[in-house]
Design a protein around this motif. Structure first.
Motif, PDB file in Angstrom:
ATOM      1  N   THR A   1      -7.533   5.968  51.424  1.00 12.23           N
ATOM      2  CA  THR A   1      -6.664   7.111  51.112  1.00 12.23           C
ATOM      3  C   THR A   1      -7.471   8.357  50.794  1.00 12.23           C
ATOM      4  OG1 THR A   1      -6.523   6.398  48.799  1.00 12.23           O
ATOM      5  CG2 THR A   1      -4.780   5.649  50.280  1.00 12.23           C
ATOM      6  N   THR A   2      -8.775   8.184  50.581  1.00 14.90           N
ATOM      7  CA  THR A   2      -9.697   9.309  50.406  1.00 14.90           C
ATOM      8  C   THR A   2      -9.593  10.289  51.559  1.00 14.90           C
ATOM      9  OG1 THR A   2     -11.228   7.706  49.433  1.00 14.90           O
ATOM     10  CG2 THR A   2     -12.125   9.862  50.011  1.00 14.90           C
ATOM     11  N   LYS A   3      -9.293   9.770  52.742  1.00 12.35           N
ATOM     12  CA  LYS A   3      -9.417  10.538  53.974  1.00 12.35           C
ATOM     13  C   LYS A   3      -8.149  11.355  54.242  1.00 12.35           C
ATOM     14  CE  LYS A   3     -13.412   8.373  54.507  1.00 12.35           C
ATOM     15  NZ  LYS A   3     -13.395   7.279  53.514  1.00 12.35           N
TER      16      LYS A   3
ATOM     17  N   HIS B   1      -7.765  16.309  50.786  1.00  9.79           N
ATOM     18  CA  HIS B   1      -8.329  17.427  50.035  1.00  9.79           C
ATOM     19  C   HIS B   1      -9.751  17.179  49.547  1.00  9.79           C
ATOM     20  CE1 HIS B   1      -4.083  18.458  50.015  1.00  9.79           C
ATOM     21  NE2 HIS B   1      -4.376  19.661  49.572  1.00  9.79           N
ATOM     22  N   SER B   2     -10.349  16.049  49.925  1.00  9.69           N
ATOM     23  CA  SER B   2     -11.737  15.728  49.578  1.00  9.69           C
ATOM     24  C   SER B   2     -11.994  15.784  48.073  1.00  9.69           C
ATOM     25  CB  SER B   2     -12.703  16.684  50.303  1.00  9.69           C
ATOM     26  OG  SER B   2     -12.545  16.617  51.697  1.00  9.69           O
ATOM     27  N   ASP B   3     -11.027  15.274  47.282  1.00  7.15           N
ATOM     28  CA  ASP B   3     -11.193  15.372  45.835  1.00  7.15           C
ATOM     29  C   ASP B   3     -10.864  14.081  45.089  1.00  7.15           C
ATOM     30  OD1 ASP B   3      -8.439  15.389  46.140  1.00  7.15           O
ATOM     31  OD2 ASP B   3      -8.127  17.378  45.262  1.00  7.15           O
ATOM     32  N   MET B   4     -10.790  12.948  45.811  1.00  8.92           N
ATOM     33  CA  MET B   4     -10.560  11.668  45.137  1.00  8.92           C
ATOM     34  C   MET B   4     -11.046  10.532  46.031  1.00  8.92           C
ATOM     35  SD  MET B   4      -8.028  10.007  46.971  1.00  8.92           S
ATOM     36  CE  MET B   4      -7.449   8.810  45.760  1.00  8.92           C
ATOM     37  N   ILE B   5     -11.201   9.353  45.412  1.00  5.88           N
ATOM     38  CA  ILE B   5     -11.587   8.150  46.139  1.00  5.88           C
ATOM     39  C   ILE B   5     -10.481   7.120  45.938  1.00  5.88           C
ATOM     40  CG2 ILE B   5     -13.249   6.248  46.325  1.00  5.88           C
ATOM     41  CD1 ILE B   5     -14.496   8.788  47.208  1.00  5.88           C
ATOM     42  N   GLY B   6     -10.017   6.514  47.032  1.00 16.70           N
ATOM     43  CA  GLY B   6      -8.967   5.506  46.901  1.00 16.70           C
ATOM     44  C   GLY B   6      -8.759   4.749  48.193  1.00 16.70           C
ATOM     45  N   GLY B   7      -7.939   3.710  48.118  1.00  9.68           N
ATOM     46  CA  GLY B   7      -7.618   2.905  49.288  1.00  9.68           C
ATOM     47  C   GLY B   7      -6.264   2.255  49.126  1.00  9.68           C
TER      48      GLY B   7
ATOM     49  N   GLY C   1     -11.507   2.605  49.762  1.00  6.33           N
ATOM     50  CA  GLY C   1     -11.233   1.930  51.020  1.00  6.33           C
ATOM     51  C   GLY C   1     -11.919   0.587  51.095  1.00  6.33           C
ATOM     52  N   ASN C   2     -13.156   0.508  50.590  1.00  4.29           N
ATOM     53  CA  ASN C   2     -13.868  -0.766  50.597  1.00  4.29           C
ATOM     54  C   ASN C   2     -13.165  -1.800  49.730  1.00  4.29           C
ATOM     55  OD1 ASN C   2     -15.976  -0.511  52.414  1.00  4.29           O
ATOM     56  ND2 ASN C   2     -17.506  -1.198  50.935  1.00  4.29           N
ATOM     57  N   ALA C   3     -12.602  -1.368  48.601  1.00  2.52           N
ATOM     58  CA  ALA C   3     -11.834  -2.283  47.759  1.00  2.52           C
ATOM     59  C   ALA C   3     -10.598  -2.782  48.493  1.00  2.52           C
ATOM     60  CB  ALA C   3     -11.438  -1.600  46.451  1.00  2.52           C
TER      61      ALA C   3
END
Length: 401
Positions: A215-217, A222-228, A95-97
């Motif tokens: 998109t993490t949220k 599913h609380s299993d990845m980090i993205g935005g 998300g920060n990216a």
């Protein structure tokens, strides 16, 4: 060759979610998998010299290197653009990216400051501090709850970055009024829609220029990845793609696929989240240990009229303050049993955190006070567990304060 019927009109959000990963913009080839495959490859065969030149020049579709583009990531970009009813999307590694990429695109060629508000999410606040101190990007933190000061700042803005609802105090900003004021100076408006989600709010109806998400949220859920992601109301320009390619922290194919998988149940999950979130907010209002509840869906919310105009529901993220200060907040956290003490939000499980210790730790004491982040503030992300069991855990954790 069998005759193909014309593409259907825009489906509902629920249908878009159920078919996430399938293009509605052009007919798919025959006999393709319903669930998109994972193109877990760094490189792609470019063909001969003429074919490679056409790909790099943008004269024909194709992929060269996954930082520049990837079929699975592109499938997610199309799905996210469809979900927000935008013209195009760029997917990032966090998300920060996404915030960084959106700010860089919006501020490119602009002379005025980036206008935002002091109660913005702590991670975004720290990022803007870095952009200001290291890259000398002019940033103005203006109290958006002061309509006069906010409107005056928009007149000279280079771009605007806002959250509505804000994280964690659930303050609302009038999107339509902000856009109308900012666009008088041709200033692009970026709205972080992570908390509200496309299920509860559609910022493009107010003509904002960019929507950003972690998109993490909720979108993954599913609380299993980090993205935005950042989504544009207008077709993406080559310059936007260039900035994203070099600055956006591109996501990998597997994490993109996980978000596509999560989108399939997004609408169902949000209905459950919304139900539980509203019920818990109302329940906390009657607890003697609680001095204040911050929830966008409450009838007595300070911007309730704004919420009714631009939100479909208050959602499932809320915060509250305890009468016993920091000691009471720490005791509450330590007594939780079902609700998980963890950062982040939007997973199926209920989470609790103390923002002063976690998400807003990077702020100084004076900055936290200005933003309204007290030591007694607890943020809850209400999950889809049994509502009675959520209340029971909150009740035993609050007792004896």
């Amino acid at each position: 060759m069998p005759h193909r019927p014309p593409l259907p009109p825009r489906p509902t959000l629920e249908t878009l979610c159920a078919h996430a990963g399938r293009s509605r913009r052009e007919p798919e080839p025959e006999n393709t998998p319903f669930v998109p495959s994972i193109a877990q490859s760094t490189i792609f065969h470019l063909g001969d010299s003429a074919q490679a030149e056409a790909i790099f020049a943008g004269a024909r579709p194709g992929y060269a290197y996954s930082r520049f583009g990837n079929p699975t990531v592109e499938a997610l970009a199309v799905a996210l653009a469809d979900l927000e009813d935008g013209a195009g999307a760029l997917v990032t590694s966090s998300g920060n990216a996404a915030v960084l990429c959106a700010v860089a695109i919006a501020m490119d060629g602009r002379n005025g400051p980036l206008v935002t508000h002091p109660d913005i999410y702590g991670g975004s606040f720290e990022l803007l501090q870095i952009l200001s101190s290291v890259l000398h990007v002019p940033v103005q933190f203006i109290d958006a709850q002061n309509p006069t000061a906010w409107s005056e700042a928009l007149v000279d803005a280079g771009a605007v970055l806002l959250e509505s609802p804000s994280n964690p105090l659930m303050r609302l900003i009038d999107l339509k009024a902000t856009v109308e004021a900012a666009h008088q100076n041709d200033a692009p408006v970026i709205v972080d829609n992570t908390i509200a989600t496309p299920f509860n709010q559609s910022p493009f109806l107010a003509n904002v220029d960019w929507i950003i998400h972690s998109t993490t949220k909720y979108l993954n859920g599913h609380s299993d990845m980090i993205g935005g992601a950042l989504i544009s109301r207008q077709p993406l320009t080559p310059n936007a793609r260039r900035i994203h390619k070099n600055l956006g922290g591109t996501v990998n194919a597997f994490d993109a696929w996980l978000v596509l998988r999560g989108l399939r149940t997004f609408a169902l999950r949000m209905a459950a989240h919304n139900h539980n979130g509203a019920a818990i907010a109302a329940w906390l209002l009657n607890r003697p240990e609680v001095s204040r509840v911050h929830y966008a869906g409450l009838p007595d919310h300070p911007q309730a009229a704004v919420g009714r105009r631009q939100m479909k529901h208050g959602g499932a993220v809320l915060s509250f303050e305890l009468k016993g200060g920091r000691a009471a907040a720490e005791r509450f956290i330590d007594r939780l049993r079902l609700i998980v003490h963890a950062v982040s939000l939007g997973g199926m499980e209920s989470l609790a955190t103390r923002p002063a210790m976690s998400s807003h730790r990077g702020m100084g004491d004076a900055e936290r006070e200005r933003a309204g982040i007290s030591d007694s503030l607890i943020r809850l992300s209400i999950g889809i567990e049994d509502l009675g069991e959520i209340k029971a855990d909150l009740g035993q954790a609050l007792a004896d304060h």
